[in-house]
Motif scaffolding. Sequence first.
Motif, mmCIF file in Angstrom:
data_model
loop_
_atom_site.group_PDB
_atom_site.id
_atom_site.type_symbol
_atom_site.label_atom_id
_atom_site.label_comp_id
_atom_site.label_asym_id
_atom_site.label_seq_id
_atom_site.Cartn_x
_atom_site.Cartn_y
_atom_site.Cartn_z
ATOM 1 N N GLY A 105 0.840 -1.206 0.000
ATOM 2 C CA GLY A 105 0.000 0.000 0.000
ATOM 3 C C GLY A 105 0.866 1.243 0.000
ATOM 4 O O GLY A 105 2.044 1.194 -0.349
ATOM 5 N N ALA A 106 0.277 2.350 0.426
ATOM 6 C CA ALA A 106 0.987 3.630 0.410
ATOM 7 C C ALA A 106 2.124 3.627 1.435
ATOM 8 O O ALA A 106 1.978 3.124 2.541
ATOM 9 C CB ALA A 106 0.031 4.775 0.697
ATOM 10 N N VAL A 107 3.253 4.208 1.032
ATOM 11 C CA VAL A 107 4.399 4.399 1.907
ATOM 12 C C VAL A 107 4.502 5.909 2.124
ATOM 13 O O VAL A 107 5.103 6.629 1.328
ATOM 14 C CB VAL A 107 5.701 3.834 1.289
ATOM 15 C CG1 VAL A 107 6.865 4.005 2.251
ATOM 16 C CG2 VAL A 107 5.534 2.369 0.909
ATOM 17 N N ASP A 108 3.867 6.387 3.183
ATOM 18 C CA ASP A 108 3.784 7.816 3.480
ATOM 19 C C ASP A 108 5.177 8.352 3.805
ATOM 20 O O ASP A 108 5.781 7.946 4.795
ATOM 21 C CB ASP A 108 2.823 8.011 4.659
ATOM 22 C CG ASP A 108 2.485 9.454 4.927
ATOM 23 O OD1 ASP A 108 2.926 10.339 4.167
ATOM 24 O OD2 ASP A 108 1.767 9.713 5.914
ATOM 25 N N THR A 109 5.680 9.258 2.964
ATOM 26 C CA THR A 109 7.058 9.723 3.071
ATOM 27 C C THR A 109 7.135 11.241 2.971
ATOM 28 O O THR A 109 6.545 11.838 2.080
ATOM 29 C CB THR A 109 7.920 9.106 1.938
ATOM 30 O OG1 THR A 109 7.741 7.688 1.933
ATOM 31 C CG2 THR A 109 9.386 9.428 2.113
ATOM 32 N N VAL A 124 10.309 8.322 6.293
ATOM 33 C CA VAL A 124 9.170 7.454 6.007
ATOM 34 C C VAL A 124 8.283 7.505 7.252
ATOM 35 O O VAL A 124 8.634 6.983 8.303
ATOM 36 C CB VAL A 124 9.597 6.015 5.670
ATOM 37 C CG1 VAL A 124 8.382 5.121 5.470
ATOM 38 C CG2 VAL A 124 10.469 6.011 4.416
ATOM 39 N N ILE A 125 7.164 8.195 7.114
ATOM 40 C CA ILE A 125 6.254 8.417 8.236
ATOM 41 C C ILE A 125 5.506 7.134 8.574
ATOM 42 O O ILE A 125 5.324 6.788 9.730
ATOM 43 C CB ILE A 125 5.265 9.554 7.921
ATOM 44 C CG1 ILE A 125 6.035 10.856 7.679
ATOM 45 C CG2 ILE A 125 4.241 9.721 9.023
ATOM 46 C CD1 ILE A 125 5.183 11.979 7.105
ATOM 47 N N SER A 126 5.062 6.430 7.540
ATOM 48 C CA SER A 126 4.306 5.206 7.770
ATOM 49 C C SER A 126 4.506 4.233 6.618
ATOM 50 O O SER A 126 4.328 4.586 5.459
ATOM 51 C CB SER A 126 2.816 5.519 7.911
ATOM 52 O OG SER A 126 2.061 4.327 7.983
#
Length: 192
Positions: A105-109, A124-126
């Motif tokens: 899925g999304a790699v919140d960066t 990398v936030i999440s």
Amino acid sequence: MAGKQKNEFVQLGGVLCAITLVVALCLGAVNAITVEPIAQQNQLKTENALAQVMDAESEPLDVAEGTTVTTDRGTVVEIISAYKMTKDGADAGYCVEVGPTGFGGAVDTMVGIDTEGNVTGISVISASQETPGLGANSTKPEFQDQFAGQAGAEVAVEKDGGSIVALTGATITSRAVSEGVVAAAAFAAEQG
């Protein structure tokens, strides 16, 4: 007999409706209690990510929901938020939060891009949907530190001709983060 059976169904339906109403009220109460702490926690994560990628003051930019950037490789990356950064009154660049799609899925960066288009750092936030022990390692400093100083538009993993060493067993996640950095650099370049 048929009337008795119909009456039982009506009774069961009423009981189910009552249970559903109670559960819905409980969920609504839990949501009302947790919505503010969750928002505060997300704000704290964003502030920490900004501080990690660029030592400067931030001013949020208005980014329309659904804004995307398509990289030269054809990857579509969502722009979640963006910030104009200043230090001592001078332009320092931009911090752009991107959501490239990794393996799960999304790699919140969060990506810092200076005025020359170079990466000041990433956070990398999440990566909670990435495989534990593999793609989830994208949150570790050993992986993130190699992006600093790179020309944002040219970031790529070694398998794609770049200099970023992919995480072992997580090339898809590594490639997603790299594409996110490229998209952030492109978005920043459009702003200035």
